[in-house]
Write a protein that holds these residues in place. Structure first.
Motif: not given
Length: 189
Positions: A130-137
């Motif tokens: 799930a976190l890998s699909r978010l933007s870096l910021p």
């Protein structure tokens, strides 16, 4: 506080070069004369713990009997001396007990979460995905705030961004996680 400098150490062992007390007749006499009053006194100090009170009385009488080896033949410990020794034993014990916290194993076990290594692995895999699909910021802000447990201002300082931006990114990252995984929204919250 000790009232006699000839009293033994806490273990009750004899020091080198000391003679043993004379016969056990003097101990029996000491016991018969002082056991009852000492037991009542120590029991009051221990709020009725009879077993522990009996242990302290026996230790007190033993110390008195062992001390008699260094005294003149007609010496007998006064009741005040015996009460002081018993009092000191109780105080020393109470201090040791306060310094040592008591753990109740049943309470710890009832509040302990069961270890589920497979469940933890699945949960970790879900979070990583799930976190890998978010933007870096957004990932950075969630990492500082939720994983490291930092406050908003601390995360802002570490990331060199304004505190308001941390709040905004956190809000939008959580909203995005909930949108993508509505069935697991409780995990992302």
């Amino acid at each position: 506080m000790r009232t006699s400098t000839t009293c033994h150490d806490a273990g009750g062992s004899q020091r080198p070069g000391r003679s043993a007390p004379a016969g056990d007749g003097s101990f029996r006499e000491l016991y018969e004369q002082h056991h009852g009053p000492l037991l009542r006194y120590v029991s009051r100090q221990l709020r009725g713990d009879q077993q522990r009170a009996e242990d302290f009385v026996q230790e007190t009488l033993l110390r008195a009997w062992l001390s008699s080896a260094d005294q003149p033949p007609d010496w007998s410990p006064s009741r005040a001396w015996l009460f002081r020794v018993a009092h000191n034993l109780v105080v020393d014990w109470a201090r040791r007990e306060q310094a040592r916290p008591e753990y109740h194993q049943e309470l710890l076990e009832s509040h302990a979460e069961p270890v589920d290594p497979i469940g933890q692995a699945v949960h970790r895999r879900f979070l990583v995905h799930a976190l890998s699909r978010l933007s870096l910021p957004h990932r950075e802000v969630l990492f500082y705030v939720y994983v490291l447990g930092w406050t908003g201002p601390d995360a802002a300082h570490a990331l060199s961004i304004p505190p308001g931006t941390v709040k905004s990114r956190t809000h939008h990252a959580i909203r995005e996680l909930r949108r993508r995984h509505p069935e697991d929204a409780r995990v992302a919250a």
